[in-house]
Design an enzyme around this catalytic site. Structure first.
Site, mmCIF file in Angstrom:
data_model
loop_
_atom_site.group_PDB
_atom_site.id
_atom_site.type_symbol
_atom_site.label_atom_id
_atom_site.label_comp_id
_atom_site.label_asym_id
_atom_site.label_seq_id
_atom_site.Cartn_x
_atom_site.Cartn_y
_atom_site.Cartn_z
ATOM 1 N N ASN A 9 0.880 -1.174 0.000
ATOM 2 C CA ASN A 9 0.000 0.000 0.000
ATOM 3 C C ASN A 9 0.917 1.224 0.000
ATOM 4 O O ASN A 9 1.531 1.531 1.016
ATOM 5 C CB ASN A 9 -0.903 -0.026 1.244
ATOM 6 C CG ASN A 9 -1.701 1.260 1.392
ATOM 7 O OD1 ASN A 9 -1.771 2.078 0.466
ATOM 8 N ND2 ASN A 9 -2.306 1.453 2.554
ATOM 9 N N TRP A 10 0.992 1.862 -1.137
ATOM 10 C CA TRP A 10 1.925 2.993 -1.260
ATOM 11 C C TRP A 10 1.426 4.270 -0.596
ATOM 12 O O TRP A 10 2.156 5.238 -0.503
ATOM 13 C CB TRP A 10 2.212 3.263 -2.742
ATOM 14 C CG TRP A 10 3.215 2.335 -3.341
ATOM 15 C CD1 TRP A 10 3.872 1.312 -2.711
ATOM 16 C CD2 TRP A 10 3.703 2.345 -4.695
ATOM 17 N NE1 TRP A 10 4.725 0.693 -3.586
ATOM 18 C CE2 TRP A 10 4.641 1.307 -4.814
ATOM 19 C CE3 TRP A 10 3.426 3.132 -5.822
ATOM 20 C CZ2 TRP A 10 5.321 1.035 -6.002
ATOM 21 C CZ3 TRP A 10 4.083 2.864 -7.006
ATOM 22 C CH2 TRP A 10 5.027 1.829 -7.092
ATOM 23 N N LYS A 11 0.138 4.271 -0.187
ATOM 24 C CA LYS A 11 -0.430 5.485 0.423
ATOM 25 C C LYS A 11 -0.185 6.673 -0.504
ATOM 26 O O LYS A 11 -0.254 6.506 -1.719
ATOM 27 C CB LYS A 11 0.141 5.685 1.832
ATOM 28 C CG LYS A 11 0.007 4.401 2.673
ATOM 29 C CD LYS A 11 0.291 4.558 4.132
ATOM 30 C CE LYS A 11 0.090 3.214 4.823
ATOM 31 N NZ LYS A 11 0.241 3.297 6.275
ATOM 32 N N HIS A 96 -9.352 1.672 5.155
ATOM 33 C CA HIS A 96 -8.051 1.801 5.826
ATOM 34 C C HIS A 96 -8.198 2.745 7.023
ATOM 35 O O HIS A 96 -8.950 3.715 6.961
ATOM 36 C CB HIS A 96 -7.001 2.334 4.845
ATOM 37 C CG HIS A 96 -5.613 2.205 5.379
ATOM 38 N ND1 HIS A 96 -5.102 3.098 6.295
ATOM 39 C CD2 HIS A 96 -4.655 1.272 5.179
ATOM 40 C CE1 HIS A 96 -3.872 2.710 6.619
ATOM 41 N NE2 HIS A 96 -3.580 1.610 5.961
ATOM 42 N N GLU A 98 -6.405 5.021 8.073
ATOM 43 C CA GLU A 98 -6.109 6.437 7.782
ATOM 44 C C GLU A 98 -7.328 7.121 7.173
ATOM 45 O O GLU A 98 -7.566 8.309 7.406
ATOM 46 C CB GLU A 98 -4.873 6.532 6.867
ATOM 47 C CG GLU A 98 -3.603 6.199 7.657
ATOM 48 C CD GLU A 98 -2.477 5.599 6.846
ATOM 49 O OE1 GLU A 98 -2.513 5.657 5.606
ATOM 50 O OE2 GLU A 98 -1.543 5.050 7.470
ATOM 51 N N GLU A 165 -5.105 -4.728 10.724
ATOM 52 C CA GLU A 165 -4.064 -3.721 10.904
ATOM 53 C C GLU A 165 -4.278 -3.000 12.237
ATOM 54 O O GLU A 165 -5.057 -2.038 12.309
ATOM 55 C CB GLU A 165 -4.108 -2.689 9.764
ATOM 56 C CG GLU A 165 -3.829 -3.280 8.402
ATOM 57 C CD GLU A 165 -3.233 -2.240 7.450
ATOM 58 O OE1 GLU A 165 -2.214 -2.560 6.822
ATOM 59 O OE2 GLU A 165 -3.758 -1.109 7.354
ATOM 60 N N GLY A 171 3.140 2.178 10.767
ATOM 61 C CA GLY A 171 4.123 3.240 10.576
ATOM 62 C C GLY A 171 4.919 3.575 11.823
ATOM 63 O O GLY A 171 5.569 4.608 11.900
ATOM 64 N N SER A 204 3.861 -2.256 10.184
ATOM 65 C CA SER A 204 5.317 -2.380 10.343
ATOM 66 C C SER A 204 5.866 -3.732 9.882
ATOM 67 O O SER A 204 6.789 -4.276 10.492
ATOM 68 C CB SER A 204 5.747 -2.067 11.781
ATOM 69 O OG SER A 204 5.412 -0.723 12.109
ATOM 70 N N GLY A 225 3.012 -1.141 4.180
ATOM 71 C CA GLY A 225 3.105 0.278 3.850
ATOM 72 C C GLY A 225 4.532 0.658 3.503
ATOM 73 O O GLY A 225 5.028 0.394 2.408
ATOM 74 N N GLY A 226 5.225 1.265 4.473
ATOM 75 C CA GLY A 226 6.559 1.822 4.253
ATOM 76 C C GLY A 226 7.538 0.902 3.537
ATOM 77 O O GLY A 226 8.253 1.324 2.624
#
Ligand code: 13P
Length: 241
Positions: A9-11, A96, A98, A165, A171, A204, A225-226
């Site tokens: 997930n590149w956000k 999500h 966010e 999640e 993150g 993470s 993510g990251g």
């Protein structure tokens, strides 16, 4: 049979040029990746078209990060399912944390988005998870069960992926213990009518912890993510042992 799905997930990261640069370094590292693993990249809307062209003929599937419930209409800033399927999108992240936290997404709108995605042949990746406060108050299960109960009304469980999640692990570098993630995912599965739904862990995930996460009996994949932003780290994750 539960399918293994590793999704990035590149956000809100990567321009088109950066997305193409990523692919150059990434796809060459998939030659040894076992066939039974599905690889998905959920990218910003503006990257979808160029990614669809660049991924043509590759085994990487394309995903978006949200979808509106109407096919068209006066909904400034939103994107509909036919707009996504037209360019070859197969998966879409829905609900999500966010989006729930910063953009007012509710279980009701999450439910509408899930059904719209499915009715156009997209596979939604539904995200659920608790905050640190909810965990500390012993409300992890009741919160997630409530999310599932509301989000899944009328949703087809034959075309669904769920990502657990925990919000406090996103993150932060603070991964949920894999045994604990496994326990929560087992509880999530106990609430489903289809035991074969793929349930991912997210929060993470990195090359250093993916082997242990994927060794858990209930965990069928990861939403990353990251660590999905760098070709080498995401390749190490999809090529877990
Ligand atoms: P991180 O892997 O950066 O913690 O993000 C997880 C996530 O939110 C994926 O959807």
């Amino acid at each position: 049979m539960r399918k293994v799905i590793i999704a990035g997930n590149w956000k809100m990261f990567k321009t088109q040029a950066e997305a193409q640069e990523f692919l150059k370094g990434f796809v060459t590292q998939l030659e040894e990746t076992p066939e039974d693993r599905e690889i998905v990249l959920c990218v910003p809307f503006t990257d979808l078209d160029i990614m669809s062209k660049s991924l043509h003929g590759s085994r990487v599937r394309l995903g978006a990060q949200n979808v509106h419930w109407e096919e068209s209409g006066a909904y400034t800033g939103e994107i509909s399912a036919p707009m996504l399927t037209e360019i070859g999108v197969r998966f879409v992240v829905v609900g999500h944390s966010e989006r729930r936290q910063y953009f007012g997404e509710t279980d009701e709108t999450v439910n509408l988005r899930l059904k719209a995605a499915q009715s156009h042949g997209l596979t939604p990746i539904l995200c659920v998870g608790e905050t640190k406060e909810q965990r500390d108050a012993g409300q992890t299960e009741s919160h997630i069960f409530s999310q599932l109960e509301k989000d899944l009304v009328g949703v087809d469980q034959d075309n669904l992926v769920i990502a657990y999640e925990p919000i406090w692990a996103i993150g932060t570098g603070d991964t949920c213990e894999s045994k604990e993630a496994n326990r929560v995912i087992r509880l999530i599965r106990s609430q489903l009518t289809n035991p074969d739904v793929t349930i991912q862990y997210g929060g993470s995930v990195k090359p250093e912890n993916i082997d242990e996460i994927m060794a858990q009996t209930e965990i069928d994949g990861a939403l990353v993510g990251g660590a999905s932003l760098q070709p080498d780290s995401f390749a190490k994750i999809v090529n877990y042992k």
